[in-house]
Design an enzyme around this catalytic site. Structure first.
Site, PDB file in Angstrom:
ATOM      1  N   ASP A 146       0.847  -1.191   0.000  1.00 38.02           N
ATOM      2  CA  ASP A 146       0.000   0.000   0.000  1.00 38.02           C
ATOM      3  C   ASP A 146       0.888   1.250   0.000  1.00 38.02           C
ATOM      4  OD1 ASP A 146      -3.235   0.506   0.856  1.00 38.02           O
ATOM      5  OD2 ASP A 146      -1.864   2.203   1.054  1.00 38.02           O
ATOM      6  N   ASN A 203     -12.873  -3.077   2.945  1.00 41.52           N
ATOM      7  CA  ASN A 203     -13.803  -1.958   3.011  1.00 41.52           C
ATOM      8  C   ASN A 203     -14.848  -2.176   1.923  1.00 41.52           C
ATOM      9  OD1 ASN A 203     -12.328  -0.688   5.071  1.00 41.52           O
ATOM     10  ND2 ASN A 203     -10.929   0.215   3.586  1.00 41.52           N
ATOM     11  N   GLN A 219     -14.120   2.524   1.358  1.00 46.45           N
ATOM     12  CA  GLN A 219     -13.615   1.985   0.089  1.00 46.45           C
ATOM     13  C   GLN A 219     -13.440   3.118  -0.916  1.00 46.45           C
ATOM     14  OE1 GLN A 219     -16.017  -1.145  -1.673  1.00 46.45           O
ATOM     15  NE2 GLN A 219     -14.422  -1.657  -3.167  1.00 46.45           N
ATOM     16  N   SER A 220     -12.272   3.144  -1.544  1.00 45.76           N
ATOM     17  CA  SER A 220     -12.005   4.181  -2.549  1.00 45.76           C
ATOM     18  C   SER A 220     -11.690   3.585  -3.913  1.00 45.76           C
ATOM     19  CB  SER A 220     -10.861   5.084  -2.086  1.00 45.76           C
ATOM     20  OG  SER A 220      -9.690   4.323  -1.883  1.00 45.76           O
ATOM     21  N   VAL A 221     -11.327   2.309  -3.954  1.00 40.85           N
ATOM     22  CA  VAL A 221     -11.038   1.640  -5.226  1.00 40.85           C
ATOM     23  C   VAL A 221     -12.024   0.474  -5.349  1.00 40.85           C
ATOM     24  CG1 VAL A 221      -9.325   0.426  -6.618  1.00 40.85           C
ATOM     25  CG2 VAL A 221      -8.585   2.271  -5.079  1.00 40.85           C
ATOM     26  N   HIS A 229     -10.335  -5.731  -3.041  1.00 41.89           N
ATOM     27  CA  HIS A 229      -8.983  -5.939  -2.517  1.00 41.89           C
ATOM     28  C   HIS A 229      -9.063  -6.116  -1.012  1.00 41.89           C
ATOM     29  CE1 HIS A 229      -9.936  -1.681  -2.533  1.00 41.89           C
ATOM     30  NE2 HIS A 229      -9.215  -1.563  -1.433  1.00 41.89           N
ATOM     31  N   HIS A 254      -6.935  -5.601   2.545  1.00 37.98           N
ATOM     32  CA  HIS A 254      -5.782  -4.996   3.218  1.00 37.98           C
ATOM     33  C   HIS A 254      -5.215  -6.041   4.174  1.00 37.98           C
ATOM     34  CE1 HIS A 254      -6.733  -0.664   2.272  1.00 37.98           C
ATOM     35  NE2 HIS A 254      -7.921  -1.210   2.047  1.00 37.98           N
TER      36      HIS A 254
HETATM   37  P1  5GP Z   1      -9.716   1.227  -0.054  1.00 33.73           P
HETATM   38  O1  5GP Z   1      -9.778   2.625   0.518  1.00 33.73           O
HETATM   39  O2  5GP Z   1     -10.421   1.175  -1.392  1.00 33.73           O
HETATM   40  O3  5GP Z   1     -10.098   0.136   0.876  1.00 33.73           O
HETATM   41  O4  5GP Z   1      -8.181   0.964  -0.322  1.00 33.73           O
HETATM   42  C1  5GP Z   1      -7.477   1.514  -1.381  1.00 33.73           C
HETATM   43  C2  5GP Z   1      -6.033   1.519  -0.994  1.00 33.73           C
HETATM   44  O5  5GP Z   1      -5.268   1.716  -2.160  1.00 33.73           O
HETATM   45  C3  5GP Z   1      -5.656   2.660  -0.030  1.00 33.73           C
HETATM   46  O6  5GP Z   1      -5.157   2.107   1.189  1.00 33.73           O
HETATM   47  C4  5GP Z   1      -4.597   3.444  -0.786  1.00 33.73           C
HETATM   48  O7  5GP Z   1      -3.531   3.889   0.045  1.00 33.73           O
HETATM   49  C5  5GP Z   1      -4.129   2.454  -1.837  1.00 33.73           C
HETATM   50  N1  5GP Z   1      -3.668   3.085  -3.057  1.00 33.73           N
HETATM   51  C6  5GP Z   1      -4.316   4.057  -3.762  1.00 33.73           C
HETATM   52  N2  5GP Z   1      -3.587   4.417  -4.845  1.00 33.73           N
HETATM   53  C7  5GP Z   1      -2.462   3.635  -4.818  1.00 33.73           C
HETATM   54  C8  5GP Z   1      -1.331   3.543  -5.684  1.00 33.73           C
HETATM   55  O8  5GP Z   1      -1.183   4.242  -6.691  1.00 33.73           O
HETATM   56  N3  5GP Z   1      -0.374   2.640  -5.338  1.00 33.73           N
HETATM   57  C9  5GP Z   1      -0.494   1.831  -4.223  1.00 33.73           C
HETATM   58  N4  5GP Z   1       0.509   0.979  -3.988  1.00 33.73           N
HETATM   59  N5  5GP Z   1      -1.554   1.899  -3.394  1.00 33.73           N
HETATM   60  C10 5GP Z   1      -2.519   2.796  -3.683  1.00 33.73           C
END
Ligand code: 5GP
Length: 115
Positions: A31, A87, A94-96, A100, A102
């Protein structure tokens, strides 16, 4: 056609990222904003599933493969114990929207309190 996710773009080498593991259906990256000494994201190669609810219904074997990879990463980088977080939905963090997990290991004790 929708754009590939940020994770697919890392897997394809279009943008930089530290690949920690890679097998036929699942890969893992570090991450970019780590919350623990080990903070990996374990990701299926398919973008078909937005979140773990969809994945569990659609392909439970793929979910099991993600968890097996999480354990391998914890064994290699964090003494075998780990926290696994999914998430699900923007209001849950969740942002992506390419499912996935963590994987957090060697978590500072103060960050474990109350959770
Ligand atoms: P979410 O918020 O969707 O559960 O997790 C998305 C994760 O992707 C976040 O923890 C964020 O730090 C990680 N992330 C977002 N953009 C990038 C990137 O360009 N490279 C890497 N290695 N992680 C990323």
């Amino acid at each position: 056609m929708t754009e590939p996710s940020i994770f697919t773009r890392i897997l394809n080498g279009e943008i930089p990222g530290e690949l920690l593991a890679d097998d036929d259906r699942v890969f893992a990256i570090r991450d970019i904003n780590p919350q623990a000494p080990l903070h990996a994201l374990v990701i299926p190669k398919t973008e078909r599933y937005r979140d773990v609810t969809e994945l569990a219904q659609g392909d439970p074997e793929l979910l099991a493969a993600m968890i097996a990879m999480a354990k391998r990463l914890a064994d290699e980088h964090a003494g075998g114990e780990y926290r696994l977080i999914f998430n699900n939905g923007a209001s849950a963090g969740q942002s992506v929207f390419h499912v996935h997990a963590h994987v957090l290991g060697d978590i500072e004790e103060s960050k474990l309190v109350g959770f």
